[in-house]
Motif scaffolding. Structure first.
Motif, PDB file in Angstrom:
ATOM      1  N   SER A  38     -24.079 -38.552  24.859  1.00 40.88           N
ATOM      2  CA  SER A  38     -23.346 -38.532  23.595  1.00 40.88           C
ATOM      3  C   SER A  38     -24.294 -38.268  22.425  1.00 40.88           C
ATOM      4  O   SER A  38     -23.839 -37.981  21.325  1.00 40.88           O
ATOM      5  N   CYS A  39     -25.584 -38.359  22.682  1.00 41.86           N
ATOM      6  CA  CYS A  39     -26.565 -38.220  21.590  1.00 41.86           C
ATOM      7  C   CYS A  39     -27.119 -36.799  21.562  1.00 41.86           C
ATOM      8  O   CYS A  39     -27.586 -36.289  22.576  1.00 41.86           O
ATOM      9  N   HIS A  40     -27.073 -36.182  20.377  1.00 41.07           N
ATOM     10  CA  HIS A  40     -27.563 -34.800  20.269  1.00 41.07           C
ATOM     11  C   HIS A  40     -29.059 -34.715  20.538  1.00 41.07           C
ATOM     12  O   HIS A  40     -29.553 -33.681  20.982  1.00 41.07           O
ATOM     13  N   ARG A  54     -32.022 -46.754  25.231  1.00 43.36           N
ATOM     14  CA  ARG A  54     -33.461 -47.028  25.203  1.00 43.36           C
ATOM     15  C   ARG A  54     -33.867 -47.483  23.799  1.00 43.36           C
ATOM     16  O   ARG A  54     -34.632 -48.432  23.623  1.00 43.36           O
ATOM     17  N   LYS A  55     -33.315 -46.791  22.806  1.00 43.41           N
ATOM     18  CA  LYS A  55     -33.609 -47.156  21.415  1.00 43.41           C
ATOM     19  C   LYS A  55     -33.072 -48.574  21.148  1.00 43.41           C
ATOM     20  O   LYS A  55     -33.740 -49.404  20.534  1.00 43.41           O
ATOM     21  N   LEU A  56     -31.876 -48.815  21.656  1.00 43.71           N
ATOM     22  CA  LEU A  56     -31.257 -50.137  21.486  1.00 43.71           C
ATOM     23  C   LEU A  56     -32.092 -51.217  22.162  1.00 43.71           C
ATOM     24  O   LEU A  56     -32.280 -52.318  21.634  1.00 43.71           O
ATOM     25  N   ARG A  95     -35.880 -40.708  15.899  1.00 47.63           N
ATOM     26  CA  ARG A  95     -35.019 -40.130  16.945  1.00 47.63           C
ATOM     27  C   ARG A  95     -33.563 -40.504  16.751  1.00 47.63           C
ATOM     28  O   ARG A  95     -32.804 -40.561  17.711  1.00 47.63           O
ATOM     29  N   CYS A  96     -33.165 -40.792  15.540  1.00 48.72           N
ATOM     30  CA  CYS A  96     -31.776 -41.202  15.333  1.00 48.72           C
ATOM     31  C   CYS A  96     -31.305 -40.802  13.944  1.00 48.72           C
ATOM     32  O   CYS A  96     -31.995 -41.045  12.958  1.00 48.72           O
ATOM     33  N   SER A  97     -30.135 -40.195  13.895  1.00 47.30           N
ATOM     34  CA  SER A  97     -29.560 -39.837  12.587  1.00 47.30           C
ATOM     35  C   SER A  97     -28.428 -40.799  12.227  1.00 47.30           C
ATOM     36  O   SER A  97     -27.639 -40.505  11.337  1.00 47.30           O
ATOM     37  N   LEU A  98     -28.368 -41.929  12.916  1.00 42.94           N
ATOM     38  CA  LEU A  98     -27.381 -42.990  12.633  1.00 42.94           C
ATOM     39  C   LEU A  98     -25.960 -42.440  12.643  1.00 42.94           C
ATOM     40  O   LEU A  98     -25.099 -42.903  11.918  1.00 42.94           O
ATOM     41  N   CYS A  99     -25.749 -41.421  13.473  1.00 47.83           N
ATOM     42  CA  CYS A  99     -24.456 -40.730  13.431  1.00 47.83           C
ATOM     43  C   CYS A  99     -23.336 -41.543  14.085  1.00 47.83           C
ATOM     44  O   CYS A  99     -22.161 -41.329  13.812  1.00 47.83           O
ATOM     45  N   GLY A 100     -23.690 -42.448  15.002  1.00 41.18           N
ATOM     46  CA  GLY A 100     -22.676 -43.329  15.596  1.00 41.18           C
ATOM     47  C   GLY A 100     -21.880 -42.723  16.735  1.00 41.18           C
ATOM     48  O   GLY A 100     -20.923 -43.326  17.217  1.00 41.18           O
ATOM     49  N   ARG A 101     -22.257 -41.529  17.166  1.00 39.02           N
ATOM     50  CA  ARG A 101     -21.491 -40.921  18.261  1.00 39.02           C
ATOM     51  C   ARG A 101     -21.654 -41.740  19.542  1.00 39.02           C
ATOM     52  O   ARG A 101     -20.730 -41.854  20.342  1.00 39.02           O
ATOM     53  N   CYS A 102     -22.816 -42.342  19.721  1.00 39.71           N
ATOM     54  CA  CYS A 102     -23.060 -43.148  20.919  1.00 39.71           C
ATOM     55  C   CYS A 102     -22.145 -44.370  20.952  1.00 39.71           C
ATOM     56  O   CYS A 102     -21.716 -44.805  22.019  1.00 39.71           O
ATOM     57  N   SER A 103     -21.839 -44.922  19.764  1.00 41.96           N
ATOM     58  CA  SER A 103     -21.019 -46.143  19.784  1.00 41.96           C
ATOM     59  C   SER A 103     -19.602 -45.847  20.261  1.00 41.96           C
ATOM     60  O   SER A 103     -19.000 -46.669  20.940  1.00 41.96           O
TER      61      SER A 103
HETATM   62  S1  SF4 Z   1     -26.517 -42.943  16.368  1.00 39.72           S
HETATM   63 FE1  SF4 Z   1     -26.401 -40.740  16.873  1.00 39.72          FE
HETATM   64  S2  SF4 Z   1     -28.525 -40.054  16.799  1.00 39.72           S
HETATM   65 FE2  SF4 Z   1     -28.574 -42.294  16.892  1.00 39.72          FE
HETATM   66  S3  SF4 Z   1     -28.779 -42.757  19.058  1.00 39.72           S
HETATM   67 FE3  SF4 Z   1     -26.594 -42.778  18.588  1.00 39.72          FE
HETATM   68  S4  SF4 Z   1     -25.890 -40.698  19.045  1.00 39.72           S
HETATM   69 FE4  SF4 Z   1     -28.103 -40.619  18.918  1.00 39.72          FE
END
Ligand code: SF4
Ligand code: SF4
Ligand code: SF4
Lengths: 432, 194
Positions: A38-40, A54-56, A95-103
């Motif tokens: 889900s993450c670009h 992994r970031k989480l 490595r994150c644009s805080l886009c929230g697509r992962c959530s």
């Molecule tokens: S918020 Fe967006 S950029 Fe950040 S980890 Fe989730 S999908 Fe990737």
């Protein structure tokens, strides 16, 4: 990286952000890895460090060590030390644009950007926020706008644009009012408009003119951007928000209208009251909602025959997924262009352009930003459109770079520009 | 005494304490006026948002989704088998154990999942899968089943299986967040901003 890092300060800032929701999100990951695609960042560069979980995990480890009983006993988690701070920096800023697509795609329902913001706040408190991003915040605090445009330059630019507007509309009375007390609408803009895209500001003004709106710009408190959303220093973010509130109070306007900017809308509409810990005594609307209403009420008329090229629409994450403004722009385009093609996926499921989360202001991660933007480039190419409409100046900047890098050969425009191009206006009745 | 009972007590108390601790961190009052209905967002988060076609992550990984469902059903069946013998439940537990093995294999084979994994991921899978497998093999394993159940219950609050409680809290907050903003449920976007 500075020599000594005040880790205690970082932990305090992190702790100050933690609430029940954060504890839930930090305790819930099952490492299923289904958020990866889900993450670009991961899609365009499938390495472990780009997996949202992994970031989480890096943030959750520190949470467990410092804020749980088992962690304090040394039985779980990892301490926030210099190495961990560096790992956080790379993960949540780099490595994150805080886009929230992962959530939206998380099996459990974890709001990952929320905890990444807590980590960003800790890094900022430790003085580790990327210097160029922090400089943007400092510009806003010092100069009232993030590009350090002087008041004289701003007023002069608007004056010049007003002349252009009069020439374009043939109406000598067409106005771009500055500091009009008691106007119904205070319109705020992204400093990129007066600096690099004056035609987009002129287009917005033309729409107001056509609608006969009672509106004004402000000589101070006119910048809708707020990079405090990205460095996650709530105090600084609140101070920047306060200048919009001050402008509204000074001019006695009824509605604050946020020009086309994703993070600007999310900051003013959603986060501002939380930063200030007070409800606004006025309404906040996106310019998209206002234009949609004009069309709906017949206050402006448009001819889709004026925009004949195939058009697609980018959904800025902060406006759509995090802002809830999804349909007005679609209704507007349905009336103003003759050939509209949705990107896939779209709306709340859109992919970030890659420039969000302050990435455009962080030079160190440019290569990653351009690479991760490949996802958006592919969506645009697949749509077959010749014009990409993006209701966000931040996105427009990134899309312009992607246009060159990925040789997309498209035009990139705001919604207001499309509306202005399609406006059907009566012949002017005033003096020539 | 069935060892699953004190283990269940331990599990319940610790999970309860962890939830209370999370609760104690508090919720901030929100000042921005809502654009949507947080309750509708929560309802959607627990219903429509969990349907296989609602998520790209599931659409891209239907096998993992199916395995996950089978795994959870199998574990639930295994818990029931500790108290009630049943062929149908045993079949479900077997399915769950097989799903657990497949998810373990996936974790080992896929590079990003392998990289993401730590000891807890393997211990959690081993305990839950073994429990489902032992339950499925009853009555031959009926004497060790309560002990397998107890081992799992003791471990639950110590590792990632604590998500059995935090799943609900996390999903609730996500639903309320996106519900308030008018993103959830998707149809609300048209209604609220229309
Ligand atoms: S918020 Fe967006 S950029 Fe950040 S980890 Fe989730 S999908 Fe990737
Ligand atoms: S999808 Fe959610 S639960 Fe699964 S690994 Fe990603 S963040 Fe964790
Ligand atoms: S830059 Fe545009 S697409 Fe990217 S996060 Fe911001 S609003 Fe979203």
């Amino acid at each position: 990286m500075v020599e000594t890092i005040d880790l205690e300060k970082g932990l305090q800032a992190f702790r100050a952000r933690l609430g029940e929701a954060d504890a839930a999100h930090l305790n819930a990951c099952v490492h299923c890895g289904l958020c990866a695609q889900s993450c670009h960042y991961y899609r365009m560069d499938p390495q472990l460090e780009n997996v949202p979980a992994r970031k989480l995990d890096l943030v959750a480890q520190v949470f467990r060590r410092h804020f749980t009983v088992l962690g304090r006993l040394g039985l779980q988690g990892a301490a926030l030390d210099d190495a961990m701070a560096k790992a956080w920096l790379d993960a949540v800023y780099g490595r994150c644009s805080l886009c929230g697509r992962c959530s939206l795609n998380c099996t459990v329902g974890i709001n990952l950007p929320r905890v990444f913001k807590a980590a960003r706040a800790a890094l900022t408190a430790m003085g580790l926020a990327p210097a160029d991003l922090q400089a943007t915040v400092d510009n806003s605090l010092r100069h009232g706008n993030n590009m350090a445009i002087t008041r004289e330059d701003w007023v002069e630019t608007v004056d010049w644009l007003q002349d252009e507007l009069r020439a374009e509309t043939g109406d000598p009375l067409a106005e771009m009012p500055m500091d009009r007390h008691g106007a119904k609408i205070l319109f705020t803009v992204n400093p990129r408009e007066p600096k690099f895209f004056p035609l987009s500001l002129q287009a917005s003004a033309k729409v107001f003119w056509a609608a006969g709106e009672d509106w004004t710009l402000a000589s101070e408190g006119w910048d809708l951007t707020n990079y405090g959303l990205f460095n996650c220093n709530d105090k600084e973010a609140g101070t920047i928000t306060q200048s919009l509130v001050d402008a509204m109070e000074r001019l006695g306007c009824e509605t604050l209208v946020i020009g086309e900017c994703g993070h600007g809308f999310a900051s003013a509409r959603w986060e501002g009251p939380e930063w200030l810990q007070a409800a606004y005594p006025f309404k906040v609307r996106s310019f998209l909602e206002v234009m949609d209403e004009y069309l709906e009420q017949g206050r402006i008329r448009v001819d889709p025959g004026m925009n004949t090229k195939a058009v697609t629409l980018h959904d800025p994450c902060n406006l759509v997924r995090h802002g809830g403004v999804t349909e007005p722009q679609r209704r507007i385009l349905a009336k103003t262009v003759s050939c509209f093609r949705e990107m896939t996926p779209n709306r709340a499921e859109n992919f970030c352009c890659g420039g969000g989360g302050g990435q455009l202001a962080m030079g160190a991660y440019k290569e990653r930003r351009m690479r991760s933007g490949g996802m958006k480039a592919q969506q645009i190419r697949d749509s077959g459109a010749k014009v990409v409409v993006a209701p966000c100046h931040n996105c427009i900047d990134q899309l312009s770079e992607l246009n060159k890098e990925y040789k997309l050969n498209v035009q990139i425009k705001t919604v207001a520009e499309m509306v202005a191009d399609a406006l059907v206006t009566e012949p002017p009745t005033g003096e020539p | 005494m069935n060892p699953a009972l004190p283990a269940g007590l331990w599990c319940g108390l610790l999970l309860g304490a962890q939830l209370l601790r999370a609760r104690a961190l508090g919720r901030r009052p929100l000042f921005a006026p809502a654009a949507g209905d947080p309750a509708a967002g929560v309802r959607y988060a627990f219903t429509g948002a969990m349907l296989p076609w609602a998520k790209e992550s599931v659409r891209l990984n239907p096998g993992s989704y199916a395995a996950g469902i089978a795994y959870h059903l199998g574990i639930a069946a295994a818990f029931a088998l500790v108290f009630v013998p049943s062929r149908a439940l045993a079949a479900l537990a077997l399915l769950g154990a097989l799903a657990g093995c497949s998810l373990l294999a996936k974790r080992i084979v896929m590079p990003h999942l392998r990289g993401l994994s730590n000891a807890d991921d393997f211990v959690s899978n081993a305990l839950a899968t073994a429990f489902a497998g032992i339950a499925a093999a009853g009555p031959a394993t009926s004497r060790i089943l309560p002990w397998a159940c107890a081992a799992l219950l003791v471990y639950i609050p110590l590792g990632k299986i604590r998500h059995c409680a935090f799943f609900f809290l996390s999903r609730y907050h996500l639903g309320a967040f996106f519900g308030r903003r008018g993103t959830f449920p998707p149809a609300a976007q048209e209604r609220l901003h229309g």
